[in-house]
Design an enzyme around this catalytic site. Structure first.
Site, PDB file in Angstrom:
ATOM      1  N   GLY A  67       0.816  -1.198   0.000  1.00  0.00           N
ATOM      2  CA  GLY A  67       0.000   0.000   0.000  1.00  0.00           C
ATOM      3  C   GLY A  67       0.853   1.253   0.000  1.00  0.00           C
ATOM      4  O   GLY A  67       2.087   1.194   0.051  1.00  0.00           O
ATOM      5  N   GLY A 126      -0.138  -5.508   0.619  1.00  0.00           N
ATOM      6  CA  GLY A 126      -1.375  -5.446  -0.144  1.00  0.00           C
ATOM      7  C   GLY A 126      -1.329  -6.230  -1.435  1.00  0.00           C
ATOM      8  O   GLY A 126      -2.366  -6.679  -1.934  1.00  0.00           O
ATOM      9  N   GLU A 149       5.145  -6.313   7.384  1.00  0.00           N
ATOM     10  CA  GLU A 149       4.567  -5.286   8.249  1.00  0.00           C
ATOM     11  C   GLU A 149       5.264  -5.112   9.589  1.00  0.00           C
ATOM     12  O   GLU A 149       5.394  -3.985  10.091  1.00  0.00           O
ATOM     13  CB  GLU A 149       3.071  -5.580   8.473  1.00  0.00           C
ATOM     14  CG  GLU A 149       2.202  -5.376   7.254  1.00  0.00           C
ATOM     15  CD  GLU A 149       2.249  -6.520   6.256  1.00  0.00           C
ATOM     16  OE1 GLU A 149       1.642  -6.404   5.181  1.00  0.00           O
ATOM     17  OE2 GLU A 149       2.903  -7.553   6.546  1.00  0.00           O
ATOM     18  N   ASP A 157      -1.833  -7.756   7.434  1.00  0.00           N
ATOM     19  CA  ASP A 157      -3.261  -7.533   7.231  1.00  0.00           C
ATOM     20  C   ASP A 157      -3.666  -8.115   5.879  1.00  0.00           C
ATOM     21  O   ASP A 157      -3.093  -9.114   5.454  1.00  0.00           O
ATOM     22  CB  ASP A 157      -3.592  -6.039   7.365  1.00  0.00           C
ATOM     23  CG  ASP A 157      -2.953  -5.175   6.279  1.00  0.00           C
ATOM     24  OD1 ASP A 157      -1.935  -5.592   5.693  1.00  0.00           O
ATOM     25  OD2 ASP A 157      -3.465  -4.062   6.020  1.00  0.00           O
TER      26      ASP A 157
END
Length: 365
Positions: A67, A126, A149, A157
């Site tokens: 992202g 992402g 992350e 996520d």
């Protein structure tokens, strides 16, 4: 000057191609890209002349690097230095982006037609969310897949904890806590991909998808992958990463006594103690559905924005690039259980993530 769209689409001979088109940023996702992908995929699901969808990334570097981390840093910096709470976090741009991104991840996992994700080159964060939930996942000899992350004080996520929690022998826990780069062969060994196609064969493979369909293309071009490096570490990873806490996992890695295990211990030890503790809790969950996982990850993502480690981690790794983050807790044993618990606490009902109905295939005759 004409600016090309960040998502390109084309339909030819029943095959729809969706191209992420931000090659200078390795096709990093932003909110307009997620919205465009959702609209295209829902439209193609309902179009009876579309038989399959192919996802690719523009440029030579990879499918998707994740992202827009700079935008997330702005929100994390503003929120973590204030007395903001869940309401403020849920209203920020990053939270609005995550909500739609996670819904897209759920839609991809339930897509009613062949969805062929070409996981070539860099596939991170992402990028994993829009590819590893696909029903047809193709990796290559150039694949470098990671959920990185924890290195920026965040937690995996996009349904990443759902995927990693299901990998046997704690290999998924290893991938989540180390943020290690996985090769195409590693991704297959961990069950994060389905087929291996040589990068040099991708153009021919994609032509065959359009000419005779995905099954024929895979039969012609899919091959046995090379040896997986992570597979060779399975025995000691299984035992070391079975420990109940991050601190114990680090100790067990050091006790293995090999250079590789020592490097693994050092890699984990350098990352955010809080993010690692929350990640381990997430990976040890009772294997909920993907929708339930995404709802839990949304809670965790909002709380990450409010925690100082996320702004600090992005600053150190991406903004200033000094690689010397100052985490809230100096030691992995210092993270209070109550602090970890707070990440998972339910949100007010009006803030909880809702999952859209799945895209529906046109059944008309």
């Amino acid at each position: 000057m004409t600016v090309e769209p960040s998502v390109l689409s084309a339909v030819d001979a029943g095959v729809a191609t969706l191209t992420l088109n931000r090659p200078k940023s390795i096709n990093a996702l932003d909110h307009p890209m997620v919205t465009a992908m959702d609209e295209l995929l829902r439209g193609w699901a309902a179009e009876r002349d579309v038989n399959a969808v192919v996802l690719v990334g523009a440029g030579e570097r990879g499918l998707c690097a994740g992202g827009d981390i700079v935008a997330i840093h702005r929100d994390a910096s503003a929120l973590s230095g204030s007395n903001a709470g869940d309401d403020e976090a849920a209203a920020c741009a990053s939270a609005l982006f995550w909500a739609d991104e996670y819904r897209l991840n759920a839609d991809i996992a339930r897509y009613p037609k062949p969805y062929i994700a070409i996981m070539d080159g860099i596939v991170m964060g992402g990028g994993v969310g829009i590819s590893a939930h696909a029903n047809t996942r193709v990796v290559t000899d150039r694949t470098r897949l990671a959920m990185p992350e924890v290195g920026i004080g965040f937690v995996p996520d996009v349904g990443g904890t759902h995927l990693l929690a299901r990998v046997p022998d704690n290999l998924g826990v290893y991938a989540g806590l180390t943020a290690t780069h996985l090769s195409g062969a590693d991704a297959l060994a961990l069950g994060l991909a389905d087929h291996f196609v040589a990068a040099d064969d991708l153009d021919a493979f994609l032509r065959t998808v359009g000419e005779t369909g995905p099954a024929d293309a895979l039969a012609k071009y899919a091959q046995e992958p090379p040896e997986s490096a992570v597979e060779g570490r399975r025995d000691w990873i299984r035992d070391a990463f079975a420990a109940d806490t991050v601190a114990e996992i680090i100790e067990r890695c050091r006790a293995v006594g090999t250079e590789e295990a020592d490097k693994t211990a050092a890699s984990i030890a350098a990352k955010s103690p809080t993010a690692l503790a929350v990640t381990l809790r997430s990976l040890r969950d009772e294997k909920p559905t993907l929708a339930e996982t995404l709802q839990r990850e949304y809670r965790v993502s909002l709380r990450s924005l409010l925690h100082p480690d996320m702004a600090e981690g992005i600053r150190a790794q991406v903004i200033d690039k000094d690689r010397t983050p100052s985490w809230r807790h100096a030691e992995h044993r210092d993270v209070p259980t109550a602090e970890v618990d707070a990440y998972f606490a339910p949100l007010p009902d009006d803030l909880e993530l809702t999952i859209n109905a799945a895209p529906q295939e046109d059944s008309s005759v």
